[in-house]
Write a protein that holds these residues in place. Sequence first.
Motif: not given
Length: 157
Positions: A140-157
Motif C-alpha cells: 500500500p502506498l500509505k505504508q510506504v509513505y508512513d515508513e519514509v516519514r518514520r525513517q526520516f524522523l529516526n534519522q533526525e534524533k
Amino acid sequence: MGFQHRDEHIDDGMLLLQANIDDMNPELCSYIGELLFEAGANDVYWIPIIMKKGRPGVMLNVLTDEKQLDRLEEVIFRETTTIGLRYMRASCHRLGREFRQVTTPWGPIHVKVGYHKGQMVQFAPEFKECELAARTHSVPLKQVYDEVRRQFLNQEK
C-alpha cells in the motif's frame, strides 16, 4: 547521493495567469496541467466556481515567471476553451529546501525538507518515488509513505 539545497528567498518577478472556463470537458484539466508544467509553469491549480447564469465552471490558475509567458499562453489558448486571460503580478516567498535520502525496505527514497530562517519547519516524502516503490513491491502506498516519514524522523534524533 548528496543533497540539493536552495536558500530561502522571495521572488517578485512572478505572474499569476487566470482563466474562467465553463464550456470545457473537466476530464481535460489534468492533461492541460501536465502540459503547462512541461511548458515551464511553477504551479498550476484549478478552482471550481459558479459563473454567470449559475453555470458551474473552473478557474485555471498558473503561476510563472515572465520568461515563460508566451509558451504558457500558447498551451492555454490551444488546449482550453477560454477566450481570455487575466494577468496579475505576484511575489512568492519560498522556503529553503533540501533533499535527503532515507533507506526503506523498498529501497532509498528522497524526502524534501523545508527551512524557514534556518530551522526545519516541514518535510515530505517524494510522492512519485513512494508511488513507484508501492507499485514495484505491491504494498500500500500509505505504508510506504508512513515508513519514509518514520525513517526520516529516526534519522533526525
